[in-house]
Design an enzyme around this catalytic site. Structure first.
Site, PDB file in Angstrom:
ATOM      1  N   ASN A   9       5.739  -5.510  -4.227  1.00  0.00           N
ATOM      2  CA  ASN A   9       5.404  -4.082  -4.341  1.00  0.00           C
ATOM      3  C   ASN A   9       6.606  -3.261  -3.864  1.00  0.00           C
ATOM      4  OD1 ASN A   9       4.318  -1.521  -4.180  1.00  0.00           O
ATOM      5  ND2 ASN A   9       2.906  -1.984  -2.498  1.00  0.00           N
ATOM      6  N   TRP A  10       7.342  -2.731  -4.832  1.00  0.00           N
ATOM      7  CA  TRP A  10       8.567  -1.990  -4.479  1.00  0.00           C
ATOM      8  C   TRP A  10       8.262  -0.634  -3.868  1.00  0.00           C
ATOM      9  CZ3 TRP A  10      12.052  -2.660  -9.492  1.00  0.00           C
ATOM     10  CH2 TRP A  10      12.302  -4.019  -9.691  1.00  0.00           C
ATOM     11  N   LYS A  11       7.015  -0.183  -3.992  1.00  0.00           N
ATOM     12  CA  LYS A  11       6.647   1.176  -3.543  1.00  0.00           C
ATOM     13  C   LYS A  11       7.597   2.196  -4.174  1.00  0.00           C
ATOM     14  CE  LYS A  11       4.592  -0.944   0.467  1.00  0.00           C
ATOM     15  NZ  LYS A  11       4.128  -0.828   1.839  1.00  0.00           N
ATOM     16  N   HIS A  95      -4.481   0.250  -2.980  1.00  0.00           N
ATOM     17  CA  HIS A  95      -3.524  -0.009  -1.896  1.00  0.00           C
ATOM     18  C   HIS A  95      -3.807   0.964  -0.750  1.00  0.00           C
ATOM     19  CE1 HIS A  95       0.166  -0.208   0.430  1.00  0.00           C
ATOM     20  NE2 HIS A  95       0.366  -1.382  -0.125  1.00  0.00           N
ATOM     21  N   GLU A  97      -1.996   2.658   1.112  1.00  0.00           N
ATOM     22  CA  GLU A  97      -1.246   3.930   1.071  1.00  0.00           C
ATOM     23  C   GLU A  97      -1.890   4.903   0.087  1.00  0.00           C
ATOM     24  OE1 GLU A  97       2.655   2.213   0.455  1.00  0.00           O
ATOM     25  OE2 GLU A  97       2.534   1.363   2.466  1.00  0.00           O
ATOM     26  N   GLU A 167      -4.752  -6.781   3.109  1.00  0.00           N
ATOM     27  CA  GLU A 167      -3.606  -6.199   3.795  1.00  0.00           C
ATOM     28  C   GLU A 167      -4.092  -5.384   4.992  1.00  0.00           C
ATOM     29  OE1 GLU A 167      -0.010  -5.678   1.001  1.00  0.00           O
ATOM     30  OE2 GLU A 167      -1.334  -3.990   0.662  1.00  0.00           O
ATOM     31  N   GLY A 173       4.389  -2.672   6.729  1.00  0.00           N
ATOM     32  CA  GLY A 173       5.632  -1.964   7.015  1.00  0.00           C
ATOM     33  C   GLY A 173       5.922  -1.807   8.493  1.00  0.00           C
ATOM     34  N   SER A 212       3.942  -7.079   6.058  1.00  0.00           N
ATOM     35  CA  SER A 212       5.157  -7.587   6.699  1.00  0.00           C
ATOM     36  C   SER A 212       5.405  -9.077   6.458  1.00  0.00           C
ATOM     37  CB  SER A 212       5.149  -7.278   8.199  1.00  0.00           C
ATOM     38  OG  SER A 212       5.112  -5.873   8.408  1.00  0.00           O
ATOM     39  N   GLY A 233       5.972  -6.130   0.432  1.00  0.00           N
ATOM     40  CA  GLY A 233       6.617  -4.835   0.268  1.00  0.00           C
ATOM     41  C   GLY A 233       8.101  -4.936   0.566  1.00  0.00           C
ATOM     42  N   GLY A 234       8.477  -4.615   1.795  1.00  0.00           N
ATOM     43  CA  GLY A 234       9.887  -4.550   2.188  1.00  0.00           C
ATOM     44  C   GLY A 234      10.723  -5.744   1.752  1.00  0.00           C
TER      45      GLY A 234
HETATM   46  P1  PGA Z   1       5.199  -4.709   3.689  1.00  0.00           P
HETATM   47  O1  PGA Z   1       4.256  -4.022   2.573  1.00  0.00           O
HETATM   48  O2  PGA Z   1       5.455  -6.114   3.237  1.00  0.00           O
HETATM   49  O3  PGA Z   1       6.446  -3.877   3.683  1.00  0.00           O
HETATM   50  O4  PGA Z   1       4.455  -4.649   4.976  1.00  0.00           O
HETATM   51  C1  PGA Z   1       3.190  -4.726   1.989  1.00  0.00           C
HETATM   52  C2  PGA Z   1       2.398  -3.818   1.089  1.00  0.00           C
HETATM   53  O5  PGA Z   1       2.136  -2.668   1.468  1.00  0.00           O
HETATM   54  O6  PGA Z   1       1.989  -4.215  -0.023  1.00  0.00           O
END
Ligand code: PGA
Length: 250
Positions: A9-11, A95, A97, A167, A173, A212, A233-234
């Protein structure tokens, strides 16, 4: 399909140059990923580029969000039919967010899930508790109620064509990862909840862990009985770490 899914997930991160670099490095490295299906989730403007770069490879494409309506006066939204034209096969729905920053509620999440399946695409339904909810002992009830909202709208049988991502909000994050045992406990409860309504679908259901995930934590997470991959994500923004997470699937 590989047993394990590793979704990136590149966001809201990317540029044309960054996409070219990342995808060319992923293409070079994917041959060494033997037991996982890699899927990237670029921001919408880069879908055409991703489709062109990934044509003929085993790397899949997903989107981070979608509009549940088919077409019309929805300024700023993107439809499933549009996404599908660019080779998209997975759609993240709910998600944390989206839920927290854009006020998506369980009903909207369920509508997106239903619409995604109606277009023969696979929703990845994201669920998870906040730190406050975990500290109050509400983790399992929060997560199962998020799943139940979708069961109410789509039925248990719909989980034959869906993926769930657990998640914990406090792990996204932040560098804090749920321990493999903490994650496994929730994954097992999710599978049991789906099984109470749709036992056969629950057995085949893929449940990804997100929050994470790194190359260092992935192997032990993926070794848990009810963890079928990761939503990253990251660490998905660099080819070496994303590929290493893919290689952690045994
Ligand atoms: P993260 O993000 O690996 O940066 O914690 C995961 C996500 O929100 O899908």
């Amino acid at each position: 399909m590989a047993h394990t899914i590793v979704a990136g997930n590149w966001k809201m991160n990317a540029s044309k140059n960054a996409v070219t670099k990342l995808l060319s490095e992923l293409k070079l490295g994917v041959a060494a990923v033997n037991n996982a299906e890699l899927v990237v989730f670029p921001p919408f403007p880069y879908l055409a580029q991703a489709q062109a770069e990934l044509m003929g490879t085993s790397i899949g494409i997903g989107v981070q969000n979608i509009c549940a309506s088919a077409k019309g006066a929805y300024t700023g939204e993107v439809s499933l039919a549009m996404a599908r034209e660019f080779g998209v096969s997975y759609v993240l729905v709910g998600h944390s967010e989206r839920r927290a920053l854009f006020a998506e509620d369980d009903a909207q999440v369920a509508a997106k899930y239903v619409a995604t399946q109606a277009m023969q695409l696979t929703p990845i339904l994201c669920v998870g508790e906040t730190l406050e909810q975990r500290e109050k002992g509400l983790t399992l009830s929060v997560v199962t109620s998020q799943i139940q909202a979708v069961i109410d709208a789509a039925g248990g049988a719909s989980f034959a064509n869906a993926v769930v991502a657990y998640e914990p909000v406090w792990a996204i994050g932040t560098g804090l990862t749920a321990s493999p045992a903490q994650a496994q406990q929730v994954h097992k409860a999710i599978r049991a909840h789906v099984a109470s309504i749709a036992p056969e679908q629950a057995r085949g259901l893929k449940i990804l862990y997100g929050g994470s995930v790194t190359a260092a934590s992935a192997e032990e997470l993926f070794a848990q009985a009810d963890i079928d991959g990761g939503l990253v994500g990251g660490a998905s923004l660099q080819a070496d770490s994303f590929l290493a997470i893919g290689q952690a699937a045994k």
